[in-house]
Motif scaffolding. Structure first.
Motif, short mmCIF file in Angstrom:
data_model
loop_
_atom_site.label_atom_id
_atom_site.label_comp_id
_atom_site.label_asym_id
_atom_site.label_seq_id
_atom_site.Cartn_x
_atom_site.Cartn_y
_atom_site.Cartn_z
N ALA A 14 86.30 103.51 55.29
CA ALA A 14 86.08 104.21 54.22
C ALA A 14 86.79 103.56 53.02
O ALA A 14 85.91 103.77 52.03
N ASN A 15 87.71 103.17 53.23
CA ASN A 15 88.54 102.56 51.89
C ASN A 15 87.85 101.39 51.42
O ASN A 15 87.57 101.29 50.51
N ASN A 16 87.41 100.63 52.57
CA ASN A 16 86.29 99.41 52.25
C ASN A 16 85.06 99.64 51.28
O ASN A 16 84.72 99.10 50.59
N THR A 17 84.53 100.81 52.02
CA THR A 17 83.34 101.02 51.43
C THR A 17 83.64 101.55 49.88
O THR A 17 82.88 100.99 49.00
N ALA A 18 84.68 102.11 49.85
CA ALA A 18 84.93 102.64 48.13
C ALA A 18 85.29 101.37 47.43
O ALA A 18 84.68 101.19 46.45
N LYS A 19 85.97 100.51 48.17
CA LYS A 19 86.30 99.13 47.43
C LYS A 19 84.91 98.50 46.92
O LYS A 19 84.83 97.85 45.90
N THR A 20 84.16 98.17 47.83
CA THR A 20 83.15 97.68 47.61
C THR A 20 82.12 98.34 46.53
O THR A 20 81.20 97.77 45.87
N TYR A 21 82.11 99.47 46.27
CA TYR A 21 81.49 100.09 45.57
C TYR A 21 82.28 100.17 44.03
O TYR A 21 81.88 100.98 43.11
N GLY A 22 83.23 99.39 43.94
CA GLY A 22 83.72 99.12 42.66
C GLY A 22 84.92 100.31 42.40
O GLY A 22 85.12 100.49 41.09
N VAL A 30 89.41 108.96 48.07
CA VAL A 30 89.38 108.36 49.32
C VAL A 30 90.93 108.79 49.92
O VAL A 30 91.08 109.52 50.89
N VAL A 31 91.94 108.29 49.15
CA VAL A 31 93.38 108.37 49.65
C VAL A 31 93.89 109.89 49.78
O VAL A 31 94.28 110.34 50.61
N PHE A 32 93.54 110.66 48.64
CA PHE A 32 93.83 111.69 48.61
C PHE A 32 93.09 112.87 49.35
O PHE A 32 93.99 113.51 50.27
N PRO A 33 92.01 112.87 49.79
CA PRO A 33 91.63 113.65 50.70
C PRO A 33 91.90 113.49 51.97
O PRO A 33 92.17 114.17 53.09
N THR A 34 92.33 112.14 52.47
CA THR A 34 92.68 111.78 53.80
C THR A 34 94.35 112.28 53.87
O THR A 34 94.36 112.75 55.14
N ALA A 35 94.94 112.06 52.72
CA ALA A 35 96.33 112.79 52.99
C ALA A 35 96.60 114.02 52.84
O ALA A 35 97.47 114.59 53.05
N LEU A 36 95.23 114.70 52.42
CA LEU A 36 95.44 116.19 52.34
C LEU A 36 96.06 117.06 53.54
O LEU A 36 96.77 117.92 53.37
N PRO A 37 95.54 116.69 54.64
CA PRO A 37 95.92 117.33 55.71
C PRO A 37 97.56 117.08 56.01
O PRO A 37 98.14 118.17 56.29
N TYR A 38 97.87 115.97 55.77
CA TYR A 38 99.37 115.74 56.08
C TYR A 38 100.15 116.43 54.93
O TYR A 38 101.02 116.95 54.94
N LEU A 39 99.37 116.41 53.56
CA LEU A 39 100.31 117.17 52.67
C LEU A 39 100.16 118.43 52.71
O LEU A 39 101.43 119.30 52.69
N PRO A 67 86.73 92.78 46.13
CA PRO A 67 85.46 93.39 46.25
C PRO A 67 84.91 93.00 44.61
O PRO A 67 85.30 93.45 43.59
N PRO A 68 83.68 92.24 44.58
CA PRO A 68 83.06 92.28 43.24
C PRO A 68 82.15 93.11 42.61
O PRO A 68 81.84 94.15 43.58
N LYS A 69 81.88 93.23 41.46
CA LYS A 69 81.27 94.22 40.85
C LYS A 69 79.82 94.17 41.30
O LYS A 69 79.09 93.13 41.59
N LYS A 70 79.23 95.18 41.07
CA LYS A 70 77.73 95.43 41.49
C LYS A 70 77.41 94.69 42.64
O LYS A 70 76.33 94.16 42.73
N MET A 71 78.22 94.93 43.75
CA MET A 71 77.91 94.42 45.03
C MET A 71 78.01 96.03 45.84
O MET A 71 78.76 96.35 45.88
N ALA A 72 76.60 96.04 46.77
CA ALA A 72 76.92 97.15 47.71
C ALA A 72 76.86 96.59 48.95
O ALA A 72 76.16 95.62 49.31
N VAL A 73 77.52 97.33 49.95
CA VAL A 73 77.76 97.14 51.32
C VAL A 73 77.32 98.31 52.33
O VAL A 73 77.66 99.16 52.01
N VAL A 74 76.45 98.14 53.34
CA VAL A 74 76.08 99.05 54.11
C VAL A 74 76.80 98.68 55.42
O VAL A 74 76.54 97.65 56.14
N PHE A 75 77.88 99.39 55.95
CA PHE A 75 78.64 99.03 56.93
C PHE A 75 77.97 99.40 58.23
O PHE A 75 77.39 100.31 58.27
N GLN A 76 78.50 98.55 59.12
CA GLN A 76 77.87 98.87 60.63
C GLN A 76 78.40 100.30 61.05
O GLN A 76 77.51 100.77 61.72
#
Ligand SMILES: Nc1ncnc2c1ncn2[C@@H]1O[C@H](COP(=O)(O)OP(=O)(O)OP(=O)(O)O)[C@@H](O)[C@H]1O
Ligand SMILES: Nc1ncnc2c1ncn2[C@@H]1O[C@H](COP(=O)(O)OP(=O)(O)OP(=O)(O)O)[C@@H](O)[C@H]1O
Ligand SMILES: [Mg+2]
Ligand SMILES: [Mg+2]
Lengths: 289, 257, 308, 280, 289
Positions: free
Chosen positions: D172-180, D190-199, E95-104
């Protein structure tokens, strides 16, 4: 609303006349409605079919048509809203003994705190299988799925396809009487897939296990199964139930080259396309759709 | 090199804070806030002597017994309550009731039940320490991944095996969070348990110093508590790293970006 | 101090009649026990207002909060037993009493505190306490100090008495359950314990000295120097209150009901302390010497430094 | 644009139609009530059977009677109000500070390592030992209680938040990272909702710790509130009265928990711990 | 050990001579070794290839050959042990800008605390795209993957295939310049898969996005790509790099019926079988295998 008590044959071919003696798994008028805060979702409307002991049936159907839902009902993880599932004549109310399920979400079905070997071994250990026998079974299963080189890795150190194969190895090593598999080969490459297909047929023959195999690959369903059950799109009923009359000995090159294979494949493909377009079989269509 | 770096991490901030404290005591002297030097002086004098054996060690022993018992009760109870829905409904209000009772009020009742004994003090420690473990275990057990739980079910992994192979490991990150909380709570409750019906012990000594206005001595006792806390926590973190190796491994590998 | 109805009631009601603007606020830290009745009574009688003081009585539950409260200036004056203040002085805090608080009645058999044993106990007198477990509310304080000296007087070994801390309310139960051999108990629990079959083997205050002062009102040196006038005013009003309280025991019993939860029946029965103005220097010295002897203090205090 | 009708009506998840779970509540509450009744019955029996002298532990019925009598007194409600005010303020301050620091420290490896020893040193310091300091700073007023409450509750939340932040799913975190999504956005989405149950667990722990400390502080320092009333009852020998107040404290604890649970149900409806209760 | 600095062409056909001006994504001598307590695992040994701007390349290779690992290196989520990844001439370090990844692992890449719509909307919202535009993009994307009927469901209320489609919708709505997809169609049925394949080609053409597409389906790789990069089995190098010289306009029925399609398909299949058997291309084989 739905014909619960009468096990009306929704498909065409299965020998549903003589139900009791010759049936391993019987799905009767199963309906499942999920209750969410956004309203009710009818995932499965009315499914009825039987599997004989030792039968290998493939289940295909559009995405979201309720295949996973059905498998959960069969494995007793979820109670159907209506209808019932009989296993060996007994009504399923909880996970039955000697049934193995390979889940679609393979990544989440492995225990991240156990190594590959321990993951495969656990169900056997839990059953009290003696250590020596257990070791043989686990080794064989890992060997069969091509993972004998990583027994000491953790699942999250494996690639997607490898994880899926661990889940398969676990199911095979367990030596179940009924095997439910939900798109078990989705994450492996073509060659491995072919190998695994053959593996399933070998295991099936050797153990005489009853297999219900969910797949999206039409070729695969025809190549693997003795029967292919096609589901309609949601709300789901059985669209068609085809007997695969290919020779029992199958072979990746020759079987797939048979004209009958192409025919069957084509037929299944057409049915799924019909299903996607919302066409419904006469029997079930009469209720609402 | 790595050890040096770790040492730096452990010491840098405390040293900084002590310097700040020292600087702040340079001007006006407050009777209730001693200088670092006075504190260090008292520290050795007070704690490196017979008191270590008569007060500190017995307290630590009680603390350990209490904390271990609390963890055991918390985990066992948490697993039960977390996995049996009606049990949770049955017990939750009552547990919440007890949780809200301050230990100082509980002490007289415990004295009635158990007398002025070590086990009474241990009971006080348990009465406060179980909650973080219990609550976290309940939550951890409730949050077991659905797919994983289904897998275990279908393979006939039920009852004790389910707890051992599925529930406990899966809840362990959260249980560990609870254990960590209860360690420091245990120290606090050790002090509270020795505030009443007592005549020896680390907590008693600190309270006694406080009452007799031996302020540097009192603070030196608090430092002892803090150091004990650090020691326990480091031991705990080391243990956790082993118990949750899969968990940290999983996080760290992908974190190494 | 909004919690205690007496202080607020007294303060505002007559504050209006005398012109509240000229009143100087004094905050006094007290413990909600019978011993503190005079200040409540004096407040009600208007003795403090007459001196131009508007009392703000704040309750605290023990020395842990009282002395720091005075040192920090949250309280101008506060109530405490003599030993606590001696100890603080011993540790270097500049404190001094400004008024007496409560004293022993001096009568054995009718005092505010005593050592109680259960019926049928082998302990008959103070010296039998040697080697036994005795509960006191606080260790190294007035209870164990006086008991030790009484035991010694009676011919026992004071060092062999084992003291444990049990709060007064819990002491009767600890005694009944045989968790302690004897319990040092003060009023209102003393009357109850006796009524329930306990025997008093030692009236430790009275036996130590019939003129022993137990508690008083104190402040810090800065206040005495910096606010000498205020201190004098407070002392005058306080002394007046003490005298009034000593003269009107029934009013004391009544006012106690306003700031404690002692029920009326008990209030009617309890023994009241003696309220007097002057400290008895000899008794003070006896107490201070005993405290030093038994290790509570590092050296015997000088009465002149502490008493007004 | 054509599919506007069902979708863009309200993308915000308004909690408007939550009526179904309510239907279930009575059964659950009845069970909880049964638990309480069972506990009270045990309590009633212990002194009645003479296991403990009635004088020292009065039977439940007597205590409840005393509590009901208290309910009629304004002074009682004023005390409750004072305690609750201290509780609420202390808790809010503690949670706010802990959440802030928890996310800052938790999301930086350096900070986590550098603060570890100090945190571990400070955590086990008992609030009661800080009483002189509190009184020195604030006198016997509500501020003293507040300081003690905040100090004790703060660590509970902080530790939970630190663990929660560390529990973020890497996919999930990586996904967020790649979407800038930047650091702040990731913390928020991402972090807040994950930590919410703990919180939430941390807040529930802290809520009671805060209550316990509010009472204890009032008990030991003597600042106004329920705790002081308990001390008064205790030193006045009003045993049933004291237990009535203790009972009141426990009831407040139960109420706080009910409140927390309902907040949790709203905020964590997606979490598998809450989810699993709705389905099946 | 490996020829880092020289971007030696490991395959045959890509125009690797004129590197700088015409390259969008450049993978140079990438090597990745995972360090585990069971020893080091060399997932990727030495990968070098370039993608031109707007190119659509498919990546195939045996299960566990390091495709996911490579994608993580390209998207800057993981630093390669050796070698480097250049995007538009700049070295990738995060992670670069304007790149999208669909994860497995599509199931874990959706946020369970957000509804479907919110999941798709989040990256746009984060970028500050105005509400109106965002709504259009999200609606279009959901429509395109056939999920316009469930915007208010939570991901865990969806079937596996539906979840995967949400992840795809999110990537499309984001309108990236580079799109990495890791077996994005593994969980959807044949018909939906065909539709999505066409969708990807439409989006690719419309946005001119550079696409790297991991798949196990050989037909799919040939049907979709302009190029197919075949990885060897572990330790991984580029086994072959084939240009797919099929007409630009593709069509599920006609394209797949072309003799050239069958030829290419066959070629890829053989290469993968070789790879599985451990055969290594000459260039890389010289190092160890
Ligand atoms: N927990 C749930 N809550 C609500 N709805 C659900 C839930 N699980 C599944 N559904 C709905 O039920 C329907 C059938 O889902 P199911 O997972 O059985 O489909 P499937 O045939 O397995 O699909 P796929 O091939 O994509 O995996 C879908 O419309 C889905 O949205
Ligand atoms: N976190 C990790 N720790 C250790 N080894 C890992 C890790 N992740 C992947 N590996 C190893 O790296 C190799 C390549 O994995 P990767 O996931 O990249 O393969 P893949 O090509 O994506 O396979 P698949 O098609 O099955 O998804 C595998 O042997 C795997 O075991
Ligand atoms: Mg499914
Ligand atoms: Mg992969």
């Amino acid at each position: 609303m739905q014909p619960d008590p009468t096990p009306a044959p929704a498909g065409k071919t299965p020998p549903s006349g003589k139900t009791l003696p010759e049936v391993m798994l019987s799905v009767r008028g199963v309906k499942k409605v999920y209750q969410t805060d956004g309203g009710d979702i009818e995932a499965v409307r009315n499914l009825t079919f039987d599997l004989r002991p030792g039968e290998l049936a493939c289940l295909v159907g559009p995405s979201g048509s309720g295949k996973t839902t059905l498998l959960k009902c069969i494995s007793g993880l979820m109670a159907p809203t209506a209808g019932e599932v009989l296993l060996d004549g007994k009504r399923v109310s909880g996970p039955p003994k000697k049934m193995a399920v390979v889940f679609q979400e393979y990544g989440r079905s492995l225990f991240p705190w156990m190594r590959v070997r321990e993951n495969v071994e656990l169900p056997l250990k839990n059953q009290g299988v003696p250590k020596a026998e257990r070791d043989t079974l686990v080794d064989e299963a890992l060997e069969a799925v091509g993972l004998s080189h990583v027994p000491r890795s953790y699942p999250w150190q494996l690639s997607g396809g490898m994880q899926q194969r661990v889940a398969i190895a676990r199911a095979i090593a367990y030596q179940p009487e009924v095997l439910l598999m939900d798109e078990p080969f989705a994450a492996v490459d073509a060659q491995t897939r072919a190998d695994l297909e053959d593996l399933i047929r070998v295991v099936w023959k050797k153990l005489g296990v009853t297999v219900l195999f969910v797949t999206h690959d039409i070729d695969e369903s025809v190549y693997l199964g003795e029967r292919v059950i096609i589901l309609s799109s949601s709300p789901t009923v059985v669209q068609e139930d085809i007997v695969i009359d290919l020779p029992d000995e199958r072979d990746q090159l020759n079987t797939r080259a048979l004209p009958r294979f192409t025919e069957l494949r084509h037929h299944v493909y057409e049915q799924i396309q019909l299903a996607k377009k919302g066409h419904r079989p006469a029997a079930a269509g009469s209720t609402t759709a | 090199m790595k050890a040096l770096k770790t040492l730096g991490y452990v010491l840098a901030l405390p040293v900084l804070l002590v310097l700040l404290w020292w600087a702040s005591t340079l001007g006006a002297v407050n009777f209730f806030v001693p200088t670092p030097a006075a504190l260090v002086g008292k520290f050795g004098e007070v704690w490196f002597g017979p008191r270590f054996f008569t007060d500190v060690l017995p307290s630590i022993a009680r603390l350990l017994v209490g904390v271990v018992a609390a963890i055991a009760i918390g985990v066992v109870g948490g697993v039960l309550i977390g996995s049996v829905k009606w049990l949770r409904a049955l017990l939750e209000p009552t547990l919440e009731f007890f949780r809200a009772i301050p230990p100082p009020v509980l002490v007289p009742v415990l004295i009635l039940l158990m007398g002025i004994t070590d086990s009474m003090k241990v009971a006080v420690i348990i009465s406060g320490c179980v909650w973080p473990v219990l609550l976290n275990t309940i939550e951890g057990v409730r949050a077991v991944d659905g797919v994983l739980s289904d897998s275990a079910h279908t393979y006939g992994i039920d009852g004790w095996a389910r707890v051992r192979y599925l529930v406990l490991p899966s809840a362990s990150p959260q249980i560990m969070a609870g254990v960590r909380q209860s360690l420091s709570l245990g120290l606090i409750l050790m002090v509270i348990s020795e505030m009443f019906a007592s005549s020896s012990g680390l907590g008693f000594t600190i309270v006694q110093f406080q009452r007799s206005f031996a302020i540097p001595e009192m603070w030196s006792g608090i430092v002892v508590l803090g150091l004990l806390g650090v020691a326990m926590s480091f031991i705990f973190q080391w243990a956790e790293r082993h118990i949750l190796r899969w968990y940290h491994g999983q996080k760290e590998v992908e974190n190494a970006a | 101090g909004s919690g205690s109805p007496s202080s607020t009631g007294g303060g505002t009601a007559s504050g209006g009649s005398t012109g509240g603007a000229e009143l100087t606020k004094v905050s006094v830290g007290v413990i909600p026990i019978v011993d503190c009745a005079p200040i409540y009574l004096g407040d009600k009688q208007g003795f403090f207002k007459e001196e131009g003081l508007q009392l703000d009585i704040q309750t605290a539950t023990g020395g842990a909060a009282i002395v720091p409260g005075v040192v920090s200036g949250s309280f101008d004056f506060a109530f405490s037993n003599l030993i606590s203040v001696m100890v603080a002085k011993d540790k270097g805090l500049d404190l001094k009493f400004v008024a007496n608080g409560a004293s022993t009645t001096g009568e054995k058999g009718k005092d505010i505190g005593g050592v109680v044993v259960p019926a049928g106990s082998s302990i008959k007198s103070a010296k039998d306490l040697a080697g036994k477990t005795v509960s006191v509310n606080n260790l190294s304080n007035i209870g164990d100090t006086t008991i030790k000296s009484v035991v010694e007087k009676d011919g026992g070994d004071p060092k062999s008495v084992k003291f444990v801390e049990v709060a007064f309310p819990d002491a009767p139960a600890a005694l009944a359950n045989k968790q302690v051999d004897a319990a040092w108990i003060l009023e209102p629990f003393l009357s109850k314990a006796v009524a329930e079959g306990g025997t008093v083997v030692s009236w430790n205050f009275a036996e130590m000295s019939p003129d022993l002062d137990i508690a008083g009102y104190f402040t810090k040196g800065d206040t005495i120097k910096g606010k000498a006038e205020l201190t004098q005013k407070f002392t005058r009003a306080m002394n007046k209150s003490l005298e009034y309280a000593q003269a009107h025991p029934q009013e004391v019993r009544d006012i106690v009901g306003t700031y404690t939860k002692i029920d009326e029946g008990t209030r009617a029965k309890i023994v009241l302390p003696r309220y007097k103005v002057d400290f008895n220097k000899d008794a003070f010295k006896t107490l201070g010497d005993a405290a030093a002897k038994y290790g509570t203090l590092t050296k015997a205090p000088n009465a002149g430094d502490l008493l007004p | 644009m054509s599919s506007d009708d069902p979708a863009s009506g309200g993308p915000a998840p308004s909690a408007g139609r939550d009526r179904r779970p309510v239907r279930r509540l009575p059964a659950k509450q009845l069970l909880g009530l049964a638990g309480i009744v069972g506990f009270l019955a045990t309590w009633e029996l212990i002194p009645r059977l003479g296991l403990i002298d009635e004088r020292y532990l009065p039977p439940a019925s007597e205590v409840i009677l005393a509590l009901v009598r208290d309910f009629g007194l304004t002074a009682f409600w004023i005390s409750v109000g004072e305690t609750m005010a201290a509780w609420f303020l202390g808790l809010i301050i503690a949670v706010a500070l802990a959440v802030l620091l928890g996310f800052v420290i938790g999301s930086s490896d350096f900070l986590r390592k550098a603060t570890n020893s100090t945190v571990e040193f400070l955590r086990p310091i008992p609030s009661v030992a800080l009483i002189p300091l509190a009184v020195l700073l604030f006198g016997v007023k509500i501020e003293s209680s507040l300081m003690l409450i905040t100090y004790a509750a703060f660590w509970q939340v902080l530790i939970q938040v630190l663990y929660g932040v560390a529990d973020v799913d890497m996919v999930a975190n990586n996904t967020a990272k790649t979407y800038g999504l930047g650091r702040m956005a990731r913390i928020r989405y991402v972090v807040f909702p994950t930590a919410l149950p703990y919180l939430m667990t941390g807040v529930r722990l802290a809520a009671t710790v805060a209550l316990v400390l509010a009472i204890t502080a009032e008990l030991v320092i003597g600042s106004p509130g329920l705790g002081r009333e308990i001390a008064l009852a205790q030193s006045g020998g009003a045993i049933s009265g004291m237990y009535a107040l203790v009972l009141a404290t426990g009831l407040i604890g139960v109420l706080i928990n009910v409140l927390m649970r309902s907040i949790e149900k709203k905020t964590l409806s997606w979490h598998s711990s809450v989810r699993s209760e709705v389905i099946v």
